[in-house]
Design a protein around this motif. Structure first.
Motif, PDB file in Angstrom:
ATOM      1  N   PHE A 106       0.827  -1.205   0.000  1.00  0.00           N
ATOM      2  CA  PHE A 106       0.000   0.000   0.000  1.00  0.00           C
ATOM      3  C   PHE A 106       0.868   1.264   0.000  1.00  0.00           C
ATOM      4  O   PHE A 106       0.484   2.295  -0.553  1.00  0.00           O
ATOM      5  CB  PHE A 106      -0.942   0.019   1.202  1.00  0.00           C
ATOM      6  N   ASP A 107       2.055   1.179   0.612  1.00  0.00           N
ATOM      7  CA  ASP A 107       2.956   2.335   0.594  1.00  0.00           C
ATOM      8  C   ASP A 107       3.425   2.623  -0.828  1.00  0.00           C
ATOM      9  O   ASP A 107       3.531   3.788  -1.236  1.00  0.00           O
ATOM     10  CB  ASP A 107       4.156   2.083   1.505  1.00  0.00           C
ATOM     11  N   LEU A 108       3.717   1.574  -1.575  1.00  0.00           N
ATOM     12  CA  LEU A 108       4.159   1.765  -2.958  1.00  0.00           C
ATOM     13  C   LEU A 108       3.036   2.309  -3.832  1.00  0.00           C
ATOM     14  O   LEU A 108       3.260   3.174  -4.688  1.00  0.00           O
ATOM     15  CB  LEU A 108       4.684   0.447  -3.532  1.00  0.00           C
ATOM     16  N   LEU A 109       1.827   1.819  -3.627  1.00  0.00           N
ATOM     17  CA  LEU A 109       0.685   2.361  -4.365  1.00  0.00           C
ATOM     18  C   LEU A 109       0.449   3.820  -3.973  1.00  0.00           C
ATOM     19  O   LEU A 109       0.123   4.662  -4.830  1.00  0.00           O
ATOM     20  CB  LEU A 109      -0.571   1.529  -4.084  1.00  0.00           C
ATOM     21  N   GLY A 110       0.635   4.132  -2.689  1.00  0.00           N
ATOM     22  CA  GLY A 110       0.463   5.500  -2.231  1.00  0.00           C
ATOM     23  C   GLY A 110       1.475   6.449  -2.843  1.00  0.00           C
ATOM     24  O   GLY A 110       1.156   7.613  -3.138  1.00  0.00           O
ATOM     25  N   THR A 170      -3.219   6.991 -15.387  1.00  0.00           N
ATOM     26  CA  THR A 170      -2.166   6.125 -14.854  1.00  0.00           C
ATOM     27  C   THR A 170      -2.679   5.311 -13.675  1.00  0.00           C
ATOM     28  O   THR A 170      -3.753   5.583 -13.114  1.00  0.00           O
ATOM     29  CB  THR A 170      -0.964   6.968 -14.377  1.00  0.00           C
ATOM     30  N   LYS A 171      -1.876   4.333 -13.267  1.00  0.00           N
ATOM     31  CA  LYS A 171      -2.227   3.562 -12.073  1.00  0.00           C
ATOM     32  C   LYS A 171      -2.305   4.474 -10.857  1.00  0.00           C
ATOM     33  O   LYS A 171      -3.199   4.338 -10.011  1.00  0.00           O
ATOM     34  CB  LYS A 171      -1.200   2.454 -11.847  1.00  0.00           C
ATOM     35  N   GLY A 172      -1.401   5.443 -10.769  1.00  0.00           N
ATOM     36  CA  GLY A 172      -1.429   6.380  -9.658  1.00  0.00           C
ATOM     37  C   GLY A 172      -2.713   7.198  -9.632  1.00  0.00           C
ATOM     38  O   GLY A 172      -3.250   7.506  -8.558  1.00  0.00           O
ATOM     39  N   ASP A 173      -3.215   7.574 -10.832  1.00  0.00           N
ATOM     40  CA  ASP A 173      -4.484   8.296 -10.897  1.00  0.00           C
ATOM     41  C   ASP A 173      -5.619   7.460 -10.307  1.00  0.00           C
ATOM     42  O   ASP A 173      -6.480   7.967  -9.572  1.00  0.00           O
ATOM     43  CB  ASP A 173      -4.838   8.651 -12.346  1.00  0.00           C
ATOM     44  N   LEU A 174      -5.642   6.172 -10.636  1.00  0.00           N
ATOM     45  CA  LEU A 174      -6.710   5.300 -10.158  1.00  0.00           C
ATOM     46  C   LEU A 174      -6.644   5.128  -8.642  1.00  0.00           C
ATOM     47  O   LEU A 174      -7.674   5.153  -7.952  1.00  0.00           O
ATOM     48  CB  LEU A 174      -6.634   3.940 -10.850  1.00  0.00           C
ATOM     49  N   VAL A 175      -5.422   4.977  -8.122  1.00  0.00           N
ATOM     50  CA  VAL A 175      -5.283   4.835  -6.670  1.00  0.00           C
ATOM     51  C   VAL A 175      -5.709   6.119  -5.969  1.00  0.00           C
ATOM     52  O   VAL A 175      -6.445   6.088  -4.971  1.00  0.00           O
ATOM     53  CB  VAL A 175      -3.840   4.459  -6.289  1.00  0.00           C
ATOM     54  N   ARG A 176      -5.269   7.263  -6.499  1.00  0.00           N
ATOM     55  CA  ARG A 176      -5.672   8.527  -5.877  1.00  0.00           C
ATOM     56  C   ARG A 176      -7.185   8.721  -5.973  1.00  0.00           C
ATOM     57  O   ARG A 176      -7.824   9.205  -5.028  1.00  0.00           O
ATOM     58  CB  ARG A 176      -4.956   9.699  -6.536  1.00  0.00           C
ATOM     59  N   ALA A 177      -7.782   8.319  -7.100  1.00  0.00           N
ATOM     60  CA  ALA A 177      -9.234   8.443  -7.261  1.00  0.00           C
ATOM     61  C   ALA A 177      -9.967   7.625  -6.213  1.00  0.00           C
ATOM     62  O   ALA A 177     -11.016   8.057  -5.700  1.00  0.00           O
ATOM     63  CB  ALA A 177      -9.651   8.015  -8.663  1.00  0.00           C
ATOM     64  N   ILE A 178      -9.445   6.446  -5.869  1.00  0.00           N
ATOM     65  CA  ILE A 178     -10.063   5.636  -4.814  1.00  0.00           C
ATOM     66  C   ILE A 178     -10.010   6.373  -3.481  1.00  0.00           C
ATOM     67  O   ILE A 178     -11.003   6.444  -2.735  1.00  0.00           O
ATOM     68  CB  ILE A 178      -9.373   4.260  -4.714  1.00  0.00           C
ATOM     69  N   MET A 179      -8.852   6.944  -3.163  1.00  0.00           N
ATOM     70  CA  MET A 179      -8.725   7.700  -1.914  1.00  0.00           C
ATOM     71  C   MET A 179      -9.663   8.899  -1.908  1.00  0.00           C
ATOM     72  O   MET A 179     -10.330   9.189  -0.900  1.00  0.00           O
ATOM     73  CB  MET A 179      -7.273   8.164  -1.738  1.00  0.00           C
ATOM     74  N   GLU A 180      -9.723   9.616  -3.025  1.00  0.00           N
ATOM     75  CA  GLU A 180     -10.587  10.784  -3.103  1.00  0.00           C
ATOM     76  C   GLU A 180     -12.062  10.396  -3.053  1.00  0.00           C
ATOM     77  O   GLU A 180     -12.879  11.083  -2.422  1.00  0.00           O
ATOM     78  CB  GLU A 180     -10.278  11.575  -4.369  1.00  0.00           C
ATOM     79  N   ALA A 236      -0.401   9.390   5.125  1.00  0.00           N
ATOM     80  CA  ALA A 236      -0.401  10.847   5.226  1.00  0.00           C
ATOM     81  C   ALA A 236      -1.103  11.472   4.029  1.00  0.00           C
ATOM     82  O   ALA A 236      -1.804  12.486   4.161  1.00  0.00           O
ATOM     83  CB  ALA A 236       1.037  11.356   5.332  1.00  0.00           C
ATOM     84  N   LEU A 237      -0.925  10.886   2.857  1.00  0.00           N
ATOM     85  CA  LEU A 237      -1.593  11.404   1.667  1.00  0.00           C
ATOM     86  C   LEU A 237      -3.105  11.349   1.827  1.00  0.00           C
ATOM     87  O   LEU A 237      -3.810  12.331   1.533  1.00  0.00           O
ATOM     88  CB  LEU A 237      -1.168  10.592   0.441  1.00  0.00           C
ATOM     89  N   TRP A 238      -3.623  10.229   2.290  1.00  0.00           N
ATOM     90  CA  TRP A 238      -5.069  10.072   2.449  1.00  0.00           C
ATOM     91  C   TRP A 238      -5.603  11.038   3.504  1.00  0.00           C
ATOM     92  O   TRP A 238      -6.658  11.646   3.335  1.00  0.00           O
ATOM     93  CB  TRP A 238      -5.393   8.630   2.822  1.00  0.00           C
ATOM     94  N   ASN A 239      -4.861  11.229   4.591  1.00  0.00           N
ATOM     95  CA  ASN A 239      -5.278  12.177   5.621  1.00  0.00           C
ATOM     96  C   ASN A 239      -5.374  13.589   5.053  1.00  0.00           C
ATOM     97  O   ASN A 239      -6.315  14.332   5.347  1.00  0.00           O
ATOM     98  CB  ASN A 239      -4.292  12.156   6.791  1.00  0.00           C
ATOM     99  N   GLN A 240      -4.388  13.966   4.219  1.00  0.00           N
ATOM    100  CA  GLN A 240      -4.405  15.303   3.631  1.00  0.00           C
ATOM    101  C   GLN A 240      -5.548  15.455   2.646  1.00  0.00           C
ATOM    102  O   GLN A 240      -6.202  16.514   2.589  1.00  0.00           O
ATOM    103  CB  GLN A 240      -3.071  15.591   2.938  1.00  0.00           C
ATOM    104  N   ILE A 241      -5.818  14.406   1.870  1.00  0.00           N
ATOM    105  CA  ILE A 241      -6.947  14.443   0.940  1.00  0.00           C
ATOM    106  C   ILE A 241      -8.251  14.666   1.709  1.00  0.00           C
ATOM    107  O   ILE A 241      -9.094  15.487   1.310  1.00  0.00           O
ATOM    108  CB  ILE A 241      -7.007  13.147   0.110  1.00  0.00           C
ATOM    109  N   LYS A 242      -8.433  13.963   2.817  1.00  0.00           N
ATOM    110  CA  LYS A 242      -9.653  14.135   3.621  1.00  0.00           C
ATOM    111  C   LYS A 242      -9.763  15.559   4.139  1.00  0.00           C
ATOM    112  O   LYS A 242     -10.849  16.166   4.113  1.00  0.00           O
ATOM    113  CB  LYS A 242      -9.667  13.131   4.779  1.00  0.00           C
ATOM    114  N   ALA A 243      -8.654  16.124   4.628  1.00  0.00           N
ATOM    115  CA  ALA A 243      -8.679  17.497   5.121  1.00  0.00           C
ATOM    116  C   ALA A 243      -9.061  18.470   4.007  1.00  0.00           C
ATOM    117  O   ALA A 243      -9.857  19.398   4.219  1.00  0.00           O
ATOM    118  CB  ALA A 243      -7.319  17.868   5.712  1.00  0.00           C
ATOM    119  N   ASP A 244      -8.510  18.266   2.814  1.00  0.00           N
ATOM    120  CA  ASP A 244      -8.779  19.163   1.683  1.00  0.00           C
ATOM    121  C   ASP A 244     -10.216  19.031   1.188  1.00  0.00           C
ATOM    122  O   ASP A 244     -10.878  20.031   0.882  1.00  0.00           O
ATOM    123  CB  ASP A 244      -7.809  18.872   0.538  1.00  0.00           C
ATOM    124  N   VAL A 245     -10.701  17.792   1.099  1.00  0.00           N
ATOM    125  CA  VAL A 245     -12.064  17.571   0.605  1.00  0.00           C
ATOM    126  C   VAL A 245     -13.090  18.102   1.593  1.00  0.00           C
ATOM    127  O   VAL A 245     -14.097  18.713   1.213  1.00  0.00           O
ATOM    128  CB  VAL A 245     -12.301  16.070   0.318  1.00  0.00           C
TER     129      VAL A 245
END
Length: 509
Positions: free
Chosen positions: A328-332, A375-385, A418-427
């Motif tokens: 999950f760290d690598l996907l993040g 990209t794969k990174g876009d898809l992973v970020r979209a899941i988090m968002e 940390a990325l997911w936490n920041q996304i939640k704060a921003d959203v």
């Protein structure tokens, strides 16, 4: 020396976690063990209760051995769990049918029957829940209708933590935090509602006594001690739902305080001095008398990320094994390379239907806006968002029902990112704070057990001594308007796709 250590056990959707901590909350050892879920048919989700017990025995024995302490140093133990779950057992405590966990949606027909025969307004008024397969009563009715032999053999209907408590102590009980998740409970009086039980045609003799979360219901038996490595006679509390335990882990002991817990699912928890009486969210019991939890719960947020890892992350899994890190760290890391809005990809996280606030078993996951440049990174970020958008939908629903929040604590496996936490704060455009040590619901169990055993005079005192605050993620003001735009698209997608979701569910192929 008097016993002063605490054990917390959380029976989760994917595995059991145990921790051993000192009186001040310092964690001495942790261990976890996974078990499978059987998706026998579309919408079905079953587990073997004995797999929970075997895993519990393994992890409890491990934390005691890892810490190198005497089992007699343990003052008390608490168990929390995924919720609600139907665990039907006979008089000897032996399961008569696989456990129908919270994800199980097979009882849609029973829900249709309830809507035709029971005044749903009375359920809102007395219990606070709604007619949906997520809740316990429709699951019981399915067992009665579709597995009548098992229903007749059923002596008590337990929750997952109640089953582990029975294995530890021999006691049959249900803690009060689970009450509102049954549709059979009077949330104001904190007891079974004979009115709702009779209206639904359920045998009240099969329902166990309801006791407060923090009540000591028994002690570890010699047989359980031999299996777990615990000492005999250690006090065991009734325990609680995982959401309730998570709320204690982050110190939700005053009205208005809020948290979210992301693991397999995402759960919003708002502490209140009055039980919830709406129909889009639902109530959950609190271990402190006079307090309640208002809950918004999704189904498969972390589950969607796990699905992505298992189905599309083979290279990350292989590389993680080589590097000794979490895939999950690598996907993040890849998701962090994608900009806010995931290069215009919006994800609906309805991978197994959805709970609040849309309550639609037919809803399914959607990647919207995928292009050849994705990209794969876009898809992973979209899941988090997508998970953050769903959380915002629940937060807005709570505010509309009279339960606004100002800031949010984050716990669960998702809080490690940390990325997911920041996304939640921003959203959310809200500050997101982590606990000083994010140890999960098992820590909430240990805190309540500390108060129940007399190490502290109250749960509030135990929280003050054992819970610390960690880092806070503040909204990035440049990203807030960007996410506002994508959130509006997210909110428009489900109503547009709802007829297609329902049509898809009708196709037999």
């Amino acid at each position: 020396m008097a016993a002063s250590l605490l054990v917390g056990v959380d029976v989760g959707t994917t595995g059991v976690k145990a921790l051993l901590c000192a009186r001040d909350g310092t964690v001495l050892a942790q261990s976890s063990q996974e078990y499978p879920t059987a998706f026998v048919q579309s919408g079905w989700a079953e587990q073997d209760p004995d797999a929970w017990w075997r895993a519990t025995c393994v992890v409890v024995r491990k934390v005691i051995m890892q810490a190198g302490v005497s089992p007699r140093a343990v003052a008390a133990l608490g168990v929390s769990c995924q919720a609600p779950t139907l665990v039907a057992v006979d008089a000897a405590g032996v399961p008569v049918y696989p456990a129908l966990i919270w994800m199980d949606r097979r009882s849609e027909r029973q829900c249709e029957s309830l809507r035709a025969t029971v005044d749903e307004a009375s359920i809102f008024r007395i219990n606070g829940g709604r007619i949906d397969p997520y809740f316990l009563a429709p699951k019981i009715l399915w067992l009665r209708d579709e597995a009548p032999d098992a229903y007749v053999r059923t002596h008590q209907i337990l929750q997952a933590n109640g089953y582990i408590v029975h294995k530890l102590t021999g006691a049959f009980c249900m803690d009060n935090s689970h009450g509102p998740l049954t549709l059979l409970f009077d949330s104001e009086r904190q007891t079974w509602s004979m009115e709702l039980i009779a209206a639904m045609g359920i045998d009240p003799a099969k329902l166990p006594p309801v006791v407060p979360c923090a009540q000591v219901v028994g002690a570890v038996t010699p047989v359980a001690a031999a299996a777990t490595g615990l000492a005999p006679d250690i006090p065991v509390i009734a325990g609680m739902a995982d959401g309730t335990a998570a709320s204690i882990e982050v110190g939700l002991v005053r009205a208005g305080a809020a948290a979210e817990m992301t693991g397999q699912s995402t759960v919003l928890l708002i502490c209140s001095d009055a039980p919830y009486r709406g129909n889009l969210l639902f109530p959950l019991g609190h271990p402190i008398e006079g307090l309640h939890l208002v809950v918004g719960a999704m189904v498969a947020t972390g589950g969607a990320l796990r699905w992505f890892r298992d189905q599309l992350g083979a290279s990350e899994v292989t590389r993680a094994e080589q590097l000794g890190v979490d895939p999950f760290d690598l996907l993040g890391e890849q998701a962090a390379q994608s900009p806010p809005g995931a290069n215009h990809v919006v994800f609906l996280p309805y991978m197994y239907g959805e709970r609040s606030p849309i309550w639609d078993s037919t809803a399914r996951g959607v990647f919207f806006g995928v292009s050849l440049a994705t990209t794969k990174g876009d898809l992973v970020r979209a899941i988090m968002e997508g998970a953050a958008y769903g959380l915002r939908h629940n937060v807005e629903t709570a505010a509309a029902d009279g339960f606004p929040i100002a800031g949010l604590a984050c716990v669960g496996g998702g809080a490690r990112s940390a990325l997911w936490n920041q996304i939640k704060a921003d959203v959310l455009d809200q500050a997101v704070t982590l606990p000083g040590a994010a140890n999960g619901a098992a820590m909430g169990d240990a805190i309540v057990a500390a108060a129940a055993s007399g190490l502290y005079p109250s749960i509030t005192a135990a929280v003050a001594a054992m819970v610390t605050a960690g880092p806070t993620f503040y909204p990035n003001l440049d990203r807030v308007p960007v996410y506002d735009s994508f959130y509006r698209i997210y909110r428009d997608l489900y109503p547009a796709l709802r007829p297609s979701f329902h049509a898809l569910a009708e196709v037999r192929a």
